[in-house]
Every structure is written in C-alpha cells, then in structure tokens.
Scaffold this motif. Structure first.
Motif, PDB file in Angstrom:
ATOM      1  N   GLU A  67     -23.617 -34.328 -11.906  1.00 51.30           N
ATOM      2  CA  GLU A  67     -23.634 -33.864 -10.529  1.00 51.30           C
ATOM      3  C   GLU A  67     -22.215 -33.740  -9.979  1.00 51.30           C
ATOM      4  N   GLU A  68     -21.366 -34.698 -10.333  1.00 48.88           N
ATOM      5  CA  GLU A  68     -19.981 -34.643  -9.875  1.00 48.88           C
ATOM      6  C   GLU A  68     -19.236 -33.470 -10.503  1.00 48.88           C
ATOM      7  N   PHE A  69     -19.414 -33.250 -11.804  1.00 43.23           N
ATOM      8  CA  PHE A  69     -18.758 -32.123 -12.466  1.00 43.23           C
ATOM      9  C   PHE A  69     -19.208 -30.785 -11.862  1.00 43.23           C
ATOM     10  N   ALA A  70     -20.483 -30.700 -11.492  1.00 46.01           N
ATOM     11  CA  ALA A  70     -21.047 -29.442 -11.008  1.00 46.01           C
ATOM     12  C   ALA A  70     -20.497 -29.039  -9.646  1.00 46.01           C
ATOM     13  N   ARG A  71     -19.909 -29.965  -8.924  1.00 49.52           N
ATOM     14  CA  ARG A  71     -19.349 -29.628  -7.611  1.00 49.52           C
ATOM     15  C   ARG A  71     -18.206 -28.630  -7.726  1.00 49.52           C
ATOM     16  N   SER A  72     -17.650 -28.486  -8.913  1.00 51.50           N
ATOM     17  CA  SER A  72     -16.556 -27.541  -9.134  1.00 51.50           C
ATOM     18  C   SER A  72     -17.042 -26.095  -9.169  1.00 51.50           C
ATOM     19  N   GLY A  73     -18.354 -25.917  -9.271  1.00 48.13           N
ATOM     20  CA  GLY A  73     -18.907 -24.576  -9.435  1.00 48.13           C
ATOM     21  C   GLY A  73     -19.237 -24.245 -10.872  1.00 48.13           C
ATOM     22  N   ALA A  74     -18.900 -25.144 -11.795  1.00 48.34           N
ATOM     23  CA  ALA A  74     -19.273 -24.943 -13.197  1.00 48.34           C
ATOM     24  C   ALA A  74     -20.779 -25.147 -13.369  1.00 48.34           C
ATOM     25  N   TRP A  75     -21.341 -24.481 -14.395  1.00 39.33           N
ATOM     26  CA  TRP A  75     -22.734 -24.714 -14.750  1.00 39.33           C
ATOM     27  C   TRP A  75     -22.755 -25.898 -15.719  1.00 39.33           C
ATOM     28  N   CYS A  76     -23.313 -27.013 -15.266  1.00 35.59           N
ATOM     29  CA  CYS A  76     -23.252 -28.265 -16.031  1.00 35.59           C
ATOM     30  C   CYS A  76     -24.663 -28.715 -16.379  1.00 35.59           C
ATOM     31  N   VAL A  77     -24.865 -29.054 -17.636  1.00 30.71           N
ATOM     32  CA  VAL A  77     -26.164 -29.531 -18.089  1.00 30.71           C
ATOM     33  C   VAL A  77     -26.030 -30.978 -18.551  1.00 30.71           C
ATOM     34  N   ALA A  78     -26.966 -31.806 -18.115  1.00 30.89           N
ATOM     35  CA  ALA A  78     -27.030 -33.207 -18.520  1.00 30.89           C
ATOM     36  C   ALA A  78     -27.925 -33.334 -19.745  1.00 30.89           C
ATOM     37  N   ALA A  79     -27.415 -33.956 -20.795  1.00 28.17           N
ATOM     38  CA  ALA A  79     -28.199 -34.166 -22.015  1.00 28.17           C
ATOM     39  C   ALA A  79     -28.210 -35.650 -22.349  1.00 28.17           C
ATOM     40  N   ASP A  80     -29.377 -36.166 -22.679  1.00 29.74           N
ATOM     41  CA  ASP A  80     -29.508 -37.575 -23.042  1.00 29.74           C
ATOM     42  C   ASP A  80     -30.764 -37.733 -23.881  1.00 29.74           C
ATOM     43  N   ASP A 100     -30.730 -35.259 -28.865  1.00 32.41           N
ATOM     44  CA  ASP A 100     -30.072 -36.182 -29.784  1.00 32.41           C
ATOM     45  C   ASP A 100     -28.642 -35.691 -29.990  1.00 32.41           C
ATOM     46  N   ALA A 101     -27.663 -36.527 -29.711  1.00 31.20           N
ATOM     47  CA  ALA A 101     -26.254 -36.121 -29.812  1.00 31.20           C
ATOM     48  C   ALA A 101     -25.858 -35.712 -31.223  1.00 31.20           C
ATOM     49  N   LEU A 102     -26.609 -36.139 -32.226  1.00 36.39           N
ATOM     50  CA  LEU A 102     -26.297 -35.770 -33.606  1.00 36.39           C
ATOM     51  C   LEU A 102     -26.973 -34.475 -34.034  1.00 36.39           C
ATOM     52  N   ARG A 103     -27.888 -33.965 -33.208  1.00 37.36           N
ATOM     53  CA  ARG A 103     -28.596 -32.706 -33.519  1.00 37.36           C
ATOM     54  C   ARG A 103     -28.825 -31.963 -32.209  1.00 37.36           C
ATOM     55  N   LEU A 104     -27.765 -31.486 -31.607  1.00 31.93           N
ATOM     56  CA  LEU A 104     -27.864 -30.865 -30.288  1.00 31.93           C
ATOM     57  C   LEU A 104     -28.648 -29.559 -30.346  1.00 31.93           C
ATOM     58  N   PRO A 105     -29.528 -29.332 -29.374  1.00 31.12           N
ATOM     59  CA  PRO A 105     -30.378 -28.126 -29.379  1.00 31.12           C
ATOM     60  C   PRO A 105     -29.683 -26.925 -28.722  1.00 31.12           C
TER      61      PRO A 105
END
Length: 229
Positions: A67-80, A100-105
């Motif tokens: 959410e903080e990164f997205a304030r810049s206007g960038a399109w930011c996706v949260a992955a967990d 999964d950080a080892l097999r990102l979709p």
C-alpha cells in the motif's frame, strides 16, 4: 503446528504465518518499538517506485508495505503464500496474489522492480528465491531486500541478541495471536547471514551492482541490486 523450524518447511512456515496474521502488524510495531514504520519508508525510498511502473512486493503479508509503495502511482501487487495474511489485508485496495516465492505465477520480465521485506529469511532455498525474482524482473530492473541483519557495534550486538532470545518471546506473548512463532523469529535471525554474506549470495544469484545500507545500527539492512541489461 504453531511455529516453523529452521529447516523452513514451506507448509509449516505458511501455517505459522496464518497463525500470527490477525495481530501481525501490531506485534511488529510493538517488538520494533515503532521502527517498522521507518524501515518501510526507507525501503520505499530505496525502491523508488515510479508512476506506471509494475512492482512486485513479495512476502507482502497483509499488504501494508504494498500500500505504501502504491502511493507513488506504481502498479503494485502483493504476493504471499499465507492465505491468512492476505485475508487480513484484503481491505487495502491493492492486488493480492497467493504465490510461492520459489515458483512465482508470473511471466518472465513482468515487473520493473521486486522487493521483499522480512521474508527472504523464511524461504527454504534463498538462492532459488533470488533467481526466481531475477526471472520476473525486466533487464535493468531493481531488487530491494529489507531484512534483519547483524548489528555492527559489538557491545550493542550482545545486547540485541540477548533481547531476541530472552525478551522478545515474553513480549510476543502479550500481543501476538501466536507467540510461539516469535521463538522461530529469534532463532532465524541469529542463523541469518550478515550483510556482506547476503550481498555475496545476491550477486551469486545473478544480480549486479549489489550494495547495502544499515538501519538501526545494523539490526536491519537494506540490500539493493540490479538485473543485468
């Protein structure tokens, strides 16, 4: 399973974070004496997301950093990979992906930048995770890692390690929804490479121009790197 072991079995780690999700952000603020907000701000400045860039926030938890990164206007996706953590953050208004950080979709070269805060340490294979991040970033794209590290001043280092093993678990019991998980936190920090060793690991994974900055006397370090053009 209330906590994971240092073998970092992915199922155990995911279950552990599901267990701490409800009060995770509050607990982090208490345990860091409010420094977590400052660390997020400095991480954002290091990442320097720009309008219309695509940014992957990996191990994003509830998405507070995304959410903080997205304030810049960038399109930011949260992955967990913890569905519990993503569920807690579903109100934040940023895209969220179970991953999964080892097999990102994601396809190769999908992002301008990738960042991971306090999550690299939890991967069962650190280098595999770093190489997967390299895969999904475009040539010339950026990596920013914010992670616990090794205090640079020996007297403070001793105090800090004592705090981790003695004070942190009791404090966690007062505020966390799964205090046993913070025993894992203390153990995993003590076993984690120092700043230089992590920089070497990042470089060995294919990233270039690796540099780091210490925060809070080295309790936390921010590592930056670039994907070769």
């Amino acid at each position: 399973m209330s906590r994971a072991g240092l073998d970092k079995d992915p199922r155990e780690v995911a279950a552990m974070f599901d267990g701490v999700a409800r009060r995770y952000d509050l607990t982090n603020t208490v345990l860091s004496f409010g420094q977590d907000r400052r660390w997020r701000e400095i991480t954002r400045r290091a990442l320097s997301p720009k309008h219309d860039e695509r940014v992957l926030d990996l191990a994003a938890g509830s998405g507070v950093s995304t959410e903080e990164f997205a304030r810049s206007g960038a399109w930011c996706v949260a992955a967990d990979f913890s569905l519990g953590m993503l569920s807690v953050g579903r109100h934040r208004g940023v895209p969220m992906v179970a991953a999964d950080a080892l097999r990102l979709p994601f396809q190769d070269e999908s992002f301008d930048a990738v960042t991971i805060s306090f999550g690299l340490r939890n991967l069962v294979d650190t280098q595999a995770g770093l190489r997967e991040m390299l895969r999904v970033v475009r040539p010339g794209g950026r990596l920013v890692v914010c992670e616990f590290s090794t205090p640079t001043w020996q007297p403070f280092r001793t105090i800090y390690l004592n705090y981790l093993m003695r004070a942190l678990p009791p404090i966690a019991r007062a505020v966390s929804s799964n205090p046993d998980a913070y025993v894992y936190l203390a153990e995993s920090i003590r076993a984690w490479p120092d700043q230089r060793a992590l920089a070497e690991l990042i470089a060995e994974s294919g990233w270039t121009d690796v540099a780091w900055r210490n925060l809070t006397s080295g309790v936390v370090a921010i590592h930056r790197a670039v994907k070769p053009s």
